[in-house]
Design a protein around this motif. Structure first.
Motif, PDB file in Angstrom:
ATOM      1  N   MET A 131      30.452  75.471  -4.222  1.00 46.16           N
ATOM      2  CA  MET A 131      30.105  77.142  -3.147  1.00 46.16           C
ATOM      3  C   MET A 131      30.289  76.001  -1.866  1.00 46.16           C
ATOM      4  N   GLU A 132      31.504  76.508  -1.087  1.00 42.29           N
ATOM      5  CA  GLU A 132      31.765  76.704  -0.051  1.00 42.29           C
ATOM      6  C   GLU A 132      31.200  76.797   1.440  1.00 42.29           C
ATOM      7  N   PHE A 133      30.931  76.652   2.076  1.00 44.17           N
ATOM      8  CA  PHE A 133      29.886  76.887   2.810  1.00 44.17           C
ATOM      9  C   PHE A 133      29.370  78.433   3.212  1.00 44.17           C
ATOM     10  N   PHE A 134      30.634  79.009   3.868  1.00 38.77           N
ATOM     11  CA  PHE A 134      30.945  80.402   4.326  1.00 38.77           C
ATOM     12  C   PHE A 134      30.915  81.986   2.738  1.00 38.77           C
ATOM     13  N   GLU A 135      31.051  80.964   1.492  1.00 38.00           N
ATOM     14  CA  GLU A 135      30.297  81.650   0.222  1.00 38.00           C
ATOM     15  C   GLU A 135      29.123  81.485   0.251  1.00 38.00           C
ATOM     16  N   ALA A 136      28.557  80.878   0.273  1.00 39.73           N
ATOM     17  CA  ALA A 136      27.019  80.097   0.281  1.00 39.73           C
ATOM     18  C   ALA A 136      25.920  81.073   1.508  1.00 39.73           C
ATOM     19  N   ALA A 137      26.829  81.207   2.693  1.00 40.60           N
ATOM     20  CA  ALA A 137      26.066  81.954   3.329  1.00 40.60           C
ATOM     21  C   ALA A 137      25.879  83.314   3.609  1.00 40.60           C
ATOM     22  N   ALA A 138      27.364  83.555   3.014  1.00 34.49           N
ATOM     23  CA  ALA A 138      27.034  85.521   2.810  1.00 34.49           C
ATOM     24  C   ALA A 138      26.895  85.982   1.193  1.00 34.49           C
ATOM     25  N   ALA A 139      26.659  84.455   0.003  1.00 32.76           N
ATOM     26  CA  ALA A 139      25.641  85.102  -0.702  1.00 32.76           C
ATOM     27  C   ALA A 139      24.165  84.835  -0.880  1.00 32.76           C
ATOM     28  N   ARG A 140      24.078  84.023   0.159  1.00 31.16           N
ATOM     29  CA  ARG A 140      22.358  84.365   0.361  1.00 31.16           C
ATOM     30  C   ARG A 140      21.295  85.075   0.895  1.00 31.16           C
ATOM     31  N   SER A 141      20.595  85.523  -0.415  1.00 30.31           N
ATOM     32  CA  SER A 141      19.740  86.570  -0.618  1.00 30.31           C
ATOM     33  C   SER A 141      18.084  86.623  -0.615  1.00 30.31           C
ATOM     34  N   SER A 142      17.209  86.950  -0.374  1.00 28.86           N
ATOM     35  CA  SER A 142      16.188  86.695  -0.384  1.00 28.86           C
ATOM     36  C   SER A 142      16.382  88.057  -2.213  1.00 28.86           C
ATOM     37  N   ILE A 143      15.469  86.805  -3.379  1.00 30.57           N
ATOM     38  CA  ILE A 143      15.045  86.975  -4.540  1.00 30.57           C
ATOM     39  C   ILE A 143      13.729  87.049  -5.233  1.00 30.57           C
ATOM     40  N   ARG A 144      14.000  88.531  -5.689  1.00 32.66           N
ATOM     41  CA  ARG A 144      12.659  88.493  -6.114  1.00 32.66           C
ATOM     42  C   ARG A 144      11.753  88.479  -7.293  1.00 32.66           C
ATOM     43  N   ASP A 145      13.704  88.270  -8.368  1.00 37.45           N
ATOM     44  CA  ASP A 145      13.420  88.460 -10.260  1.00 37.45           C
ATOM     45  C   ASP A 145      14.375  87.312 -10.493  1.00 37.45           C
ATOM     46  N   PHE A 146      13.311  86.833 -10.967  1.00 33.52           N
ATOM     47  CA  PHE A 146      14.065  85.964 -11.794  1.00 33.52           C
ATOM     48  C   PHE A 146      13.885  85.411 -13.353  1.00 33.52           C
ATOM     49  N   THR A 147      14.888  84.909 -13.732  1.00 33.12           N
ATOM     50  CA  THR A 147      14.895  84.244 -15.102  1.00 33.12           C
ATOM     51  C   THR A 147      13.716  83.161 -15.451  1.00 33.12           C
ATOM     52  N   ASP A 148      13.537  82.515 -17.203  1.00 27.49           N
ATOM     53  CA  ASP A 148      12.718  81.362 -17.293  1.00 27.49           C
ATOM     54  C   ASP A 148      12.901  80.107 -17.141  1.00 27.49           C
ATOM     55  N   GLU A 149      14.622  80.379 -16.457  1.00 24.75           N
ATOM     56  CA  GLU A 149      15.056  78.926 -16.693  1.00 24.75           C
ATOM     57  C   GLU A 149      14.368  78.263 -15.411  1.00 24.75           C
ATOM     58  N   LYS A 150      14.531  76.881 -16.504  1.00 29.32           N
ATOM     59  CA  LYS A 150      13.889  75.994 -15.149  1.00 29.32           C
ATOM     60  C   LYS A 150      14.870  74.646 -13.992  1.00 29.32           C
ATOM     61  N   ILE A 151      14.408  74.377 -12.580  1.00 30.93           N
ATOM     62  CA  ILE A 151      15.233  73.759 -12.299  1.00 30.93           C
ATOM     63  C   ILE A 151      15.061  72.304 -12.464  1.00 30.93           C
ATOM     64  N   PRO A 152      16.494  71.702 -12.624  1.00 31.54           N
ATOM     65  CA  PRO A 152      16.232  70.725 -13.062  1.00 31.54           C
ATOM     66  C   PRO A 152      15.696  68.944 -11.120  1.00 31.54           C
ATOM     67  N   GLU A 153      15.042  68.276 -11.668  1.00 33.28           N
ATOM     68  CA  GLU A 153      14.313  67.512 -10.783  1.00 33.28           C
ATOM     69  C   GLU A 153      15.505  66.912 -10.024  1.00 33.28           C
ATOM     70  N   GLU A 154      16.478  66.827 -10.579  1.00 32.94           N
ATOM     71  CA  GLU A 154      17.150  66.477  -9.546  1.00 32.94           C
ATOM     72  C   GLU A 154      18.281  67.115  -8.406  1.00 32.94           C
ATOM     73  N   THR A 155      18.277  68.098  -9.001  1.00 35.16           N
ATOM     74  CA  THR A 155      18.888  69.575  -8.505  1.00 35.16           C
ATOM     75  C   THR A 155      17.783  69.411  -7.302  1.00 35.16           C
ATOM     76  N   MET A 156      16.682  69.687  -7.858  1.00 36.72           N
ATOM     77  CA  MET A 156      15.912  70.088  -6.916  1.00 36.72           C
ATOM     78  C   MET A 156      15.771  69.189  -5.312  1.00 36.72           C
ATOM     79  N   LYS A 157      16.028  67.659  -5.667  1.00 38.50           N
ATOM     80  CA  LYS A 157      15.617  66.455  -4.786  1.00 38.50           C
ATOM     81  C   LYS A 157      17.810  67.026  -4.087  1.00 38.50           C
ATOM     82  N   LYS A 158      18.269  67.250  -4.917  1.00 41.04           N
ATOM     83  CA  LYS A 158      19.787  67.528  -4.345  1.00 41.04           C
ATOM     84  C   LYS A 158      18.775  68.640  -3.038  1.00 41.04           C
ATOM     85  N   ILE A 159      18.444  70.075  -3.310  1.00 34.71           N
ATOM     86  CA  ILE A 159      18.352  70.908  -2.683  1.00 34.71           C
ATOM     87  C   ILE A 159      17.109  70.382  -1.011  1.00 34.71           C
ATOM     88  N   VAL A 160      16.610  70.001  -1.675  1.00 35.19           N
ATOM     89  CA  VAL A 160      15.640  69.261  -0.376  1.00 35.19           C
ATOM     90  C   VAL A 160      16.144  68.346   0.390  1.00 35.19           C
TER      91      VAL A 160
END
Length: 205
Positions: free
Chosen positions: A1-30
């Protein structure tokens, strides 16, 4: 996702699926969080990722669990209808939006001054820096297809989290972050529309 797409898509989310986040993905985000500017060069931040539901429950013990729309109606400072609608969605979910997330992420910043009683604005530089880091975290999560929400600790919430997680006294929690894959029916609250031309000023106000 390109920067301006991510900025426009960013929103407060308060309802989630049960999907876990892979450790490598979390590391990338951090890692993206550490690309933010720091006021003193050191980037003395830590990110605690809690995905164990039992630990999450202990960490969030101080967060109110029974807030309702009636509590929003009692908030006399709210007059704008869009703001009120947003609060009516957000306030009753202050606990569930964190507990139902794939993980609760706890950013930590080192206390160098009393940010609740600053001598001047420069005393808040360390606080401003961690929020730049948190915004990077949120945008990176969005770019990876995840959603986030934020709760600022109140009352004894930080103290309870400290006892459970064991982080030193010289660090404080600017917020709790709930992160996970947005549910298909996740409510995305409205933002007030802004005309950029009315907010931009060239040379003078």
């Amino acid at each position: 996702m390109e920067f301006f797409e991510a900025a426009a898509a960013r929103s407060s989310i308060r309802d989630f699926t049960d999907e876990k986040i892979p450790e490598e993905t979390m590391k990338k985000i951090v890692e993206a969080a550490y690309m933010a500017p720091a006021n003193d060069h050191f980037r003395d931040w830590h990110y605690i990722i809690v995905s164990d539901k039992a630990v999450m429950r202990e960490v969030l013990e101080g967060v109110p669990k029974n807030l309702t729309v009636k509590d929003v109606d009692d908030m006399t400072f709210i007059s704008d209808p869009i703001q009120k609608e947003s609060y009516q969605v957000a306030v009753p979910k202050q606990y569930s939006m964190l507990m139902d997330a794939a993980a609760v992420v706890i950013p930590l910043m080192k206390k160098k001054v009393d940010i609740l009683h600053p001598g001047d604005l420069s005393d808040l530089n360390v606080y401003a820096s961690i929020w730049c880091s948190i915004e990077n975290f949120w945008l990176a999560a969005t770019a990876e297809g995840y959603g986030c929400n934020i709760r600022i600790p109140r009352g004894n919430e930080e103290q309870i989290a400290r006892q459970v997680l064991g982080f030193p006294e010289e660090y404080l929690i600017p917020c709790f972050i709930g992160i996970g894959r947005p549910a298909a029916n996740a409510v995305r609250t409205k933002q007030l529309d802004v005309k950029i031309e009315e907010k931009m000023h060239w040379q003078k106000f």
